[in-house]
Design a protein around this motif. Structure first.
Motif, PDB file in Angstrom:
ATOM      1  N   THR A  51      16.460   8.765  -6.373  1.00 50.61           N
ATOM      2  CA  THR A  51      15.017   8.830  -6.148  1.00 50.61           C
ATOM      3  C   THR A  51      14.539  10.273  -6.052  1.00 50.61           C
ATOM      4  OG1 THR A  51      15.167   6.730  -4.931  1.00 50.61           O
ATOM      5  CG2 THR A  51      13.124   7.994  -4.703  1.00 50.61           C
ATOM      6  N   PRO A 119       7.138  -4.972  -7.297  1.00 55.16           N
ATOM      7  CA  PRO A 119       7.734  -3.653  -7.496  1.00 55.16           C
ATOM      8  C   PRO A 119       7.332  -3.077  -8.852  1.00 55.16           C
ATOM      9  CG  PRO A 119       9.370  -5.231  -6.716  1.00 55.16           C
ATOM     10  CD  PRO A 119       8.151  -6.021  -7.106  1.00 55.16           C
ATOM     11  N   GLY A 120       7.182  -1.776  -8.909  1.00 50.06           N
ATOM     12  CA  GLY A 120       6.819  -1.122 -10.161  1.00 50.06           C
ATOM     13  C   GLY A 120       6.060   0.146  -9.886  1.00 50.06           C
ATOM     14  N   ARG A 123       8.371   6.195 -11.936  1.00 51.32           N
ATOM     15  CA  ARG A 123       9.831   6.155 -11.802  1.00 51.32           C
ATOM     16  C   ARG A 123      10.240   6.349 -10.338  1.00 51.32           C
ATOM     17  NH1 ARG A 123      12.754   6.826 -16.632  1.00 51.32           N
ATOM     18  NH2 ARG A 123      14.483   7.700 -15.427  1.00 51.32           N
ATOM     19  N   THR A 125       8.387   5.680  -7.652  1.00 50.23           N
ATOM     20  CA  THR A 125       7.975   4.494  -6.904  1.00 50.23           C
ATOM     21  C   THR A 125       8.956   3.351  -7.125  1.00 50.23           C
ATOM     22  OG1 THR A 125       5.643   5.110  -7.082  1.00 50.23           O
ATOM     23  CG2 THR A 125       6.124   2.819  -6.551  1.00 50.23           C
ATOM     24  N   SER A 126       9.324   3.124  -8.369  1.00 51.54           N
ATOM     25  CA  SER A 126      10.258   2.045  -8.690  1.00 51.54           C
ATOM     26  C   SER A 126      11.620   2.288  -8.052  1.00 51.54           C
ATOM     27  CB  SER A 126      10.397   1.915 -10.215  1.00 51.54           C
ATOM     28  OG  SER A 126       9.152   1.597 -10.806  1.00 51.54           O
ATOM     29  N   HIS A 129      11.555   1.255  -4.513  1.00 48.43           N
ATOM     30  CA  HIS A 129      11.639  -0.196  -4.347  1.00 48.43           C
ATOM     31  C   HIS A 129      13.087  -0.676  -4.502  1.00 48.43           C
ATOM     32  CE1 HIS A 129       7.660  -1.745  -3.625  1.00 48.43           C
ATOM     33  NE2 HIS A 129       7.144  -0.986  -4.573  1.00 48.43           N
ATOM     34  N   ARG A 175       3.134   5.321  -4.816  1.00 48.68           N
ATOM     35  CA  ARG A 175       2.312   4.715  -5.867  1.00 48.68           C
ATOM     36  C   ARG A 175       0.843   5.099  -5.678  1.00 48.68           C
ATOM     37  NH1 ARG A 175       3.328  -1.284  -8.363  1.00 48.68           N
ATOM     38  NH2 ARG A 175       1.900  -1.076 -10.131  1.00 48.68           N
TER      39      ARG A 175
END
Length: 209
Positions: A51, A119-120, A123, A125-126, A129, A175
């Protein structure tokens, strides 16, 4: 190559029969629940590193870097049958409170929701999750370990639980920073729409031509 450079062999062959050692403790199977918790926390730590590579906001990145170090400490406690005897730092109630204060801080920076958040997003943010879902798996493994070993500290479970909540909020705030609208879903709507085709009618026509 520098002739002074010394190489240490990374493999020991001691685990070839599927066993590993607890911290200053006995050898157990690599599928032991205590090892499952440690391994899942390690997986979570690695994903936090991923991340960070996705370059989240500076404040979130700083938080994740601190959490990575804390995860190592928690993993050490889990890997020992008697952490206090081995002078290891153990999770205490104040550590859980630290996470709760962080949750309150980040919660105040995002809107309140009553629906599920799909989720989404970006990159980063995902990735957050995914980290959240790995954290929940670590929590489930820890709960199973507590049922098997009553000496296992329930405060570790509480700490992991709060960490999952925090990662969820960090994902939502990341996000928000990217101005990417969240997608919410109500279970009632999801059930009603469950039978819908996954391929749009126009796409079906193209496939038949």
């Amino acid at each position: 190559m520098d002739s002074q450079l010394k190489h240490t062999r990374i493999y020991s062959r001691s685990g070839d029969l599927g066993e590993t050692s607890l911290y200053k403790g006995p050898r157990v199977g690599k599928d032991h629940l205590r090892i499952a918790v440690v391994g899942t926390l390690d997986e979570l730590n690695a994903w936090l590193g991923w991340t960070l590579a996705e370059e989240p906001s500076a404040e979130i990145g700083e938080t994740l870097a601190k959490l990575q170090k804390k995860l190592f400490v928690v993993g050490c406690e889990v890997s020992a049958l008697d952490p206090a005897k081995n002078s290891l730092r153990t999770v205490c109630e104040s550590d859980v409170k630290v996470l709760e204060r962080a949750i309150d801080y980040w919660s105040a920076r995002v809107s309140q929701v009553n629906e599920f958040v799909l989720p989404g997003g970006s990159r980063a943010t995902s990735a957050l999750h995914v980290a959240r879902s790995i954290c929940r798996r670590a929590e489930r493994c820890a709960v199973a370990l507590l049922r098997m070993d009553p000496k296992f500290s329930p405060r570790v479970i509480a700490w992991i639980n709060r960490l999952g909540d925090l990662l969820f909020l960090l994902a939502r705030y990341e996000r928000f920073l990217t101005h990417d609208r969240e997608t919410f879903i109500k279970m009632r709507d999801a059930v009603r729409e469950f039978g819908d085709d996954l391929i749009a009618p126009d796409d079906c026509d193209d496939m038949n031509n």
